[in-house]
Structures are given as structure tokens and as C-alpha cells.
Design a protein around this motif. Structure first.
Motif, PDB file in Angstrom:
ATOM      1  N   UNK A  30       0.831  -1.201   0.000  1.00 11.88           N
ATOM      2  CA  UNK A  30       0.000   0.000   0.000  1.00 11.88           C
ATOM      3  C   UNK A  30       0.868   1.254   0.000  1.00 11.88           C
ATOM      4  N   UNK A  31       1.920   1.240   0.799  1.00 14.75           N
ATOM      5  CA  UNK A  31       2.830   2.384   0.856  1.00 14.75           C
ATOM      6  C   UNK A  31       3.592   2.554  -0.458  1.00 14.75           C
ATOM      7  N   UNK A  38       2.589   9.331  -6.040  1.00 14.94           N
ATOM      8  CA  UNK A  38       3.076  10.682  -5.752  1.00 14.94           C
ATOM      9  C   UNK A  38       4.338  10.965  -6.566  1.00 14.94           C
ATOM     10  N   UNK A  39       5.197   9.966  -6.710  1.00 13.96           N
ATOM     11  CA  UNK A  39       6.428  10.126  -7.473  1.00 13.96           C
ATOM     12  C   UNK A  39       6.195  10.390  -8.949  1.00 13.96           C
ATOM     13  N   UNK A  44      11.630  12.981  -7.782  1.00 11.21           N
ATOM     14  CA  UNK A  44      11.965  12.221  -6.582  1.00 11.21           C
ATOM     15  C   UNK A  44      12.947  12.961  -5.673  1.00 11.21           C
ATOM     16  N   UNK A  45      13.986  13.532  -6.245  1.00 15.31           N
ATOM     17  CA  UNK A  45      15.039  14.153  -5.438  1.00 15.31           C
ATOM     18  C   UNK A  45      15.178  15.635  -5.764  1.00 15.31           C
ATOM     19  N   UNK A  54      27.181  24.081   1.484  1.00 13.91           N
ATOM     20  CA  UNK A  54      27.151  22.658   1.140  1.00 13.91           C
ATOM     21  C   UNK A  54      25.777  22.292   0.582  1.00 13.91           C
ATOM     22  N   UNK A  55      25.767  21.479  -0.467  1.00  7.74           N
ATOM     23  CA  UNK A  55      24.516  21.061  -1.089  1.00  7.74           C
ATOM     24  C   UNK A  55      24.189  19.631  -0.662  1.00  7.74           C
ATOM     25  N   UNK A  56      22.921  19.423  -0.243  1.00  5.23           N
ATOM     26  CA  UNK A  56      22.482  18.131   0.263  1.00  5.23           C
ATOM     27  C   UNK A  56      21.336  17.631  -0.609  1.00  5.23           C
ATOM     28  N   UNK A  57      21.381  16.355  -0.953  1.00  9.00           N
ATOM     29  CA  UNK A  57      20.320  15.738  -1.748  1.00  9.00           C
ATOM     30  C   UNK A  57      19.167  15.352  -0.818  1.00  9.00           C
ATOM     31  N   UNK A  58      17.928  15.731  -1.191  1.00  7.11           N
ATOM     32  CA  UNK A  58      16.755  15.496  -0.354  1.00  7.11           C
ATOM     33  C   UNK A  58      15.745  14.666  -1.144  1.00  7.11           C
ATOM     34  N   UNK A  59      15.213  13.615  -0.499  1.00  8.14           N
ATOM     35  CA  UNK A  59      14.164  12.800  -1.108  1.00  8.14           C
ATOM     36  C   UNK A  59      12.832  13.498  -0.858  1.00  8.14           C
ATOM     37  N   UNK A  60      12.263  14.101  -1.892  1.00  9.35           N
ATOM     38  CA  UNK A  60      11.061  14.911  -1.747  1.00  9.35           C
ATOM     39  C   UNK A  60       9.820  14.074  -1.459  1.00  9.35           C
ATOM     40  N   UNK A  61       9.744  12.872  -2.020  1.00  8.97           N
ATOM     41  CA  UNK A  61       8.585  12.011  -1.792  1.00  8.97           C
ATOM     42  C   UNK A  61       8.559  11.549  -0.339  1.00  8.97           C
ATOM     43  N   UNK A  62       9.705  11.150   0.194  1.00 15.88           N
ATOM     44  CA  UNK A  62       9.766  10.739   1.599  1.00 15.88           C
ATOM     45  C   UNK A  62       9.476  11.917   2.529  1.00 15.88           C
ATOM     46  N   UNK A  63       9.940  13.101   2.153  1.00 15.38           N
ATOM     47  CA  UNK A  63       9.658  14.287   2.966  1.00 15.38           C
ATOM     48  C   UNK A  63       8.156  14.547   3.015  1.00 15.38           C
ATOM     49  N   UNK A  64       7.476  14.339   1.906  1.00 18.36           N
ATOM     50  CA  UNK A  64       6.026  14.509   1.865  1.00 18.36           C
ATOM     51  C   UNK A  64       5.345  13.525   2.806  1.00 18.36           C
ATOM     52  N   UNK A  65       5.758  12.255   2.765  1.00 20.94           N
ATOM     53  CA  UNK A  65       5.104  11.235   3.576  1.00 20.94           C
ATOM     54  C   UNK A  65       5.487  11.307   5.048  1.00 20.94           C
TER      55      UNK A  65
END
Length: 121
Positions: A30-31, A38-39, A44-45, A54-65
Motif C-alpha cells: 500500500x505504501x 506521488x512520485x 523524486x530528489x 554545502x549542497x544536500x540531496x533530499x528525497x522529496x517524496x519521503x519528505x512529503x510522507x
């Protein structure tokens, strides 16, 4: 579009922010389905720049959930606020500022905590 994506994340409930190893196989499926849905609407990133440069890669879909689903958990809708800025200088395109709505409890919490503490003499 942001409203619909946050609604999708909040309807998933606690499955959205429960660690993967603690989920049952049906809950994992389900998840995964919600994550893929959503992706398909957002990338995604993303990249976030820290104060030191410094630049950091962020998972936008996980941040949403994880973050936004918890933040708007009990709210029935109206997650964003739009403020019209007027036409853009140059080509006259309409401009809008979009921001997340903050719950009233989050704003009132520091004031209530300060009022609850007795004054020391």
C-alpha cells in the motif's frame, strides 16, 4: 496539485512514516503504491543548500510522507495559502506566493507555555 498530494499522504496515515521493517507485506504494498503515485507527479530528489554552501540531496517524496503528513495529520484540507502579488514586471504574467499553512496549535504553543510557567520571585 500540492493539496492533492498532501491529501494522498495524510490518507495513508501512520503507514507513511512507519519504518519499512515494521510494516506487514500488505502495508508495504500500500505504501509503495502511494509512493509511486506521488512520485509520478513530482521529481523524486531535490537539492537543498545549507548555510555553509554545502549542497544536500533530499528525497522529496519521503519528505512529503514523513514530515508533511505528520504536520497536517488532523486537518481536513486547506494545506496551502496563496497570496496574489500582481503582474510580473516585463511580461505581465500573474504572480502568486504559495506557502504552507501552519496549525494554530503550533503558533499558540510557545505563548501558552510561557504563560503556564509561574514567575520566580
Amino acid at each position: 496539485m500540492a493539496e492533492k498530494l498532501v491529501t494522498k499522504a495524510t490518507r495513508l496515515g501512520k503507514l507513511g512514516f512507519t519504518p519499512q521493517d515494521k510494516l506487514k507485506p500488505a502495508e508495504k504494498a500500500q505504501r509503495l503504491a502511494a509512493t509511486r503515485l506521488v512520485g509520478s507527479f513530482i521529481q523524486r530528489f531535490g537539492v537543498r543548500t545549507l548555510p555553509g554552501g554545502e549542497m544536500v540531496k533530499v528525497d522529496l517524496v519521503e519528505k512529503l510522507f514523513t514530515d508533511l503528513a505528520k504536520r497536517f495529520e488532523g486537518r481536513p484540507g486547506g494545506y496551502t495559502r496563496t497570496i496574489k502579488l500582481g503582474p510580473r514586471r516585463g511580461d505581465g504574467a500573474p504572480m502568486v506566493f504559495i506557502e504552507w499553512v501552519v496549525r494554530p496549535e503550533e503558533k499558540a504553543a510557545p505563548v501558552a507555555a510561557a504563560a503556564a510557567e509561574p514567575a520566580k520571585a
